[in-house]
Design an enzyme around this catalytic site. Structure first.
Site, mmCIF file in Angstrom:
data_model
loop_
_atom_site.group_PDB
_atom_site.id
_atom_site.type_symbol
_atom_site.label_atom_id
_atom_site.label_comp_id
_atom_site.label_asym_id
_atom_site.label_seq_id
_atom_site.Cartn_x
_atom_site.Cartn_y
_atom_site.Cartn_z
ATOM 1 N N ASP A 130 69.347 -18.780 13.211
ATOM 2 C CA ASP A 130 67.877 -18.439 13.690
ATOM 3 C C ASP A 130 67.060 -18.421 12.328
ATOM 4 O O ASP A 130 65.992 -19.087 12.316
ATOM 5 C CB ASP A 130 67.635 -17.109 14.333
ATOM 6 N N LYS A 143 69.105 -20.417 21.956
ATOM 7 C CA LYS A 143 70.264 -20.700 20.639
ATOM 8 C C LYS A 143 70.588 -22.150 20.484
ATOM 9 O O LYS A 143 70.211 -22.625 19.382
ATOM 10 C CB LYS A 143 71.327 -19.560 20.813
ATOM 11 N N GLY A 173 68.426 -11.871 42.886
ATOM 12 C CA GLY A 173 68.309 -10.492 42.468
ATOM 13 C C GLY A 173 69.080 -9.495 43.201
ATOM 14 O O GLY A 173 69.627 -10.077 44.156
ATOM 15 N N HIS A 209 74.166 -20.409 44.289
ATOM 16 C CA HIS A 209 73.500 -20.848 43.079
ATOM 17 C C HIS A 209 73.578 -22.051 42.406
ATOM 18 O O HIS A 209 75.007 -22.331 41.967
ATOM 19 C CB HIS A 209 74.068 -19.604 42.216
ATOM 20 N N GLU A 257 72.833 -23.068 39.642
ATOM 21 C CA GLU A 257 72.735 -22.882 37.982
ATOM 22 C C GLU A 257 74.214 -22.697 37.723
ATOM 23 O O GLU A 257 74.350 -22.848 36.459
ATOM 24 C CB GLU A 257 71.716 -21.877 37.644
ATOM 25 N N CYS A 315 68.995 -17.622 46.214
ATOM 26 C CA CYS A 315 69.739 -16.552 46.649
ATOM 27 C C CYS A 315 68.578 -15.512 47.066
ATOM 28 O O CYS A 315 67.919 -15.700 48.249
ATOM 29 C CB CYS A 315 70.493 -16.060 45.411
ATOM 30 N N TYR A 316 68.564 -14.458 46.416
ATOM 31 C CA TYR A 316 67.104 -13.576 46.725
ATOM 32 C C TYR A 316 66.018 -14.145 46.906
ATOM 33 O O TYR A 316 65.214 -14.120 47.875
ATOM 34 C CB TYR A 316 67.226 -12.419 45.777
#
Ligand code: XMP
Length: 509
Positions: free
Chosen positions: A226, A366, A54, A168, A170, A81-82
């Site tokens: 979708d 998605k 964040g 990070h 990710e 992180c944050y």
């Protein structure tokens, strides 16, 4: 089914974290930090919690913080992180601006032996992006990683299963990031990894068989991924009690309306109403040149046509929609400035009243929706199709929209797509033709011509929020230009759009 909570503190990677965990076949759910209480977290049965990054300083007034009780639930926590700084702050450590200044980009990290770093070499590359850092490690925690500028790049309290990483895991720039997340969800949290798309499809069908038992359902089918997958799922659940309305506004690509009709009605045997509303849309758009006005007219006409069809069907209990997870998450966040008024053909007409709404894809990203589409046997051409805006070619014919201009664009666009598909299997994320409103002089044989200018657009992007223009091979461009000018009457020039987003948008209007 094991699930992990991604508690969002305003980071830009919350969806990425959830997707990475789901790719490990563990269900991950995102909630804003103030959207769920410690009691609700306990009751929901999460096996682990990830605190996101964040932009705030955790020690600042008004910084987003969860209750420290979240750390006493006995559920493992990984702060990123944050999230790491918050974990330290809540457990008695101190956080302050990093002494060496902010650290940004690929960085060498040295890790200690720990469950979180099993299989991670002692020295590897991670991705850093922070200004604050942990200065005093909280009691009970050990430092388990460091970089040249960040002496506390990861902390662990193995007994309480509380972990934090300043980098990070990710993002793909962190070499062993996927391994860190895998260690956390499997070894630390003890998740089973049994969340499979085929099972999700079957479970969703079973669920809707029950909740829609005896009910009549209407779905606005656009032919996009979708709404198509939502239609296929619900059709498996309730068969003929599902009616799909496909509004053909005359702004579709070449052959698209027939393809949707063939796929759903002829191949799947779905009850499909195709409304040919071209004349009506073109009449409403006559003389209109302003892009926002065009979008609004198309959106409003769409709702009206949809409502009229629904009325003809008599009493309908449920409106089904192809809402997906990012739509759900986004609607929970503050509104960003409106650049364009987006219109989704499958969208909910606000004035319509239904006693219920069914959104079978609202928990899925998605790529997961696509996997379900494949599992249900939808054609690959449909499941992997590039995005197409709700207002269709209406935002790709600049200036006034006429039948003649739409015909020219449809042909040019079909040629461009065909050429690219023949030249490469590694297609851009989106590629299409635009009919500009300017004409230019050309020469054909001995004749002077004065025809339209077609612009080709192809972009490379992860999320369509930003995009770069694709470096297409020159011979593909050459082929497209020569075929379009030769085969499409009324076009005398073809140009290639070399503008990224920002400053341009993907669509021209
Ligand atoms: P822009 O032009 O905003 O486009 O950079 C980003 C992505 O969104 C698509 N797009 C739309 N999709 N309704 C939609 O469903 C719309 O009104 C709309 N406008 C743009 C665009 O094709 C691109 O993929």
């Amino acid at each position: 089914m094991d699930k992990v909570l991604v508690l969002n503190f305003g980071g830009q990677y919350d969806q990425l974290i959830a997707r990475r965990i789901r790719a490990l076949h563990v269900f991950a759910e995102i909630k804003n930090y103030n959207q769920i209480t410690p009691e609700e977290i306990r009751a929901s049965g999460y096996r682990g919690i990830v605190f996101t990054g964040g932009p705030h300083s955790v020690y600042a007034d008004g910084a987003p913080r969860c209750k420290s009780a979240v750390l006493s639930l006995g559920i493992p926590v990984l702060g990123i992180c944050y999230g790491l700084q918050l974990l330290a702050f809540l457990t008695g450590g101190t956080v302050a601006p990093a002494e060496a200044g902010s650290e940004y980009g690929k960085t060498n990290v040295c890790t200690e032996e720990n469950a979180l770093f099993a299989g991670v070499p002692k020295n590897s590359v991670c991705w850093m992006s922070h200004t604050d850092a942990v200065q005093a490690v909280p009691p009970g925690f050990a430092v388990i990683a460091q970089t040249a500028h960040c002496p506390c790049a990861a902390i662990a309290d193995d007994a309480r299963k509380l972990y934090g990483v300043q980098f990070h895991p990710e993002v793909t720039h962190t070499e062993y990031g996927a391994r860190v997340l895998q260690n956390f969800v499997f070894d630390v949290c003890g998740c089973g990894g049994d969340w499979q798309m085929e099972d999700v499809a079957e479970a969703t069908i079973e669920k809707y068989k029950k909740v829609l038992s005896g009910k009549k359902v209407l779905l606005g089918l656009s032919g996009g991924v979708d709404s198509s997958v939502a239609a296929a799922l619900l059709h498996r659940a309730i068969g003929d009690r599902l009616t799909c309305v496909f509004v053909d506004h005359g702004l579709l690509r070449k052959g698209e309306g027939d393809f949707v009709e063939q796929t759903f009605r002829d191949r799947f045997g779905l009850r499909l109403i195709r409304v040919n509303a071209e004349d009506r849309f073109l009449a409403a758009l006559r003389g209109v040149t302003d892009p926002e006005a065009k979008r609004k007219i198309i959106g409003a006409q769409f709702v009206r046509v949809f409502e009229e069809e629904a009325k003809k069907l008599g009493k309908i209990d449920v409106l089904a929609q192809g809402t997906i997870y990012p739509d759900v998450i986004e609607s929970g966040k503050g509104d960003a400035a409106t650049i364009k008024s987006h219109h989704n053909v499958g969208g909910l007409p606000e004035r319509m009243t239904f006693s219920e709404i069914a959104e079978p894809l609202r928990e899925l990203f998605k790529d997961e929706v696509r996997q379900i589409g494949e599992a249900l046997g939808l054609p690959r051409k449909l499941v992997w199709r590039q995005p197409f805006p709700g207002p269709g070619l209406g935002v790709r014919v600049l200036g006034e929209i006429t039948k003649e201009k739409l015909e020219i664009l449809r042909e040019a666009d079909a040629i461009f797509r065909d050429v690219l598909e023949q030249h490469t299997s590694d297609l851009p994320n989106q590629y299409f033709a635009v009919l500009t409103d300017s004409r230019s002089v050309g020469v054909m044989g001995d004749e002077r011509t004065y025809g339209y200018t077609v612009a080709l657009r192809a972009v490379t992007t992860d999320d369509f929020m930003t995009a770069t223009w694709t470096r297409l091979p020159y011979d593909a461009l050459e082929d497209a230009s020569s075929r379009i000018t030769n085969e499409v009457k009324g076009v005398s020039r073809v140009v290639y759009d070399i503008t990224s987003k920002p400053p341009a948008t993907v669509e021209w209007e």
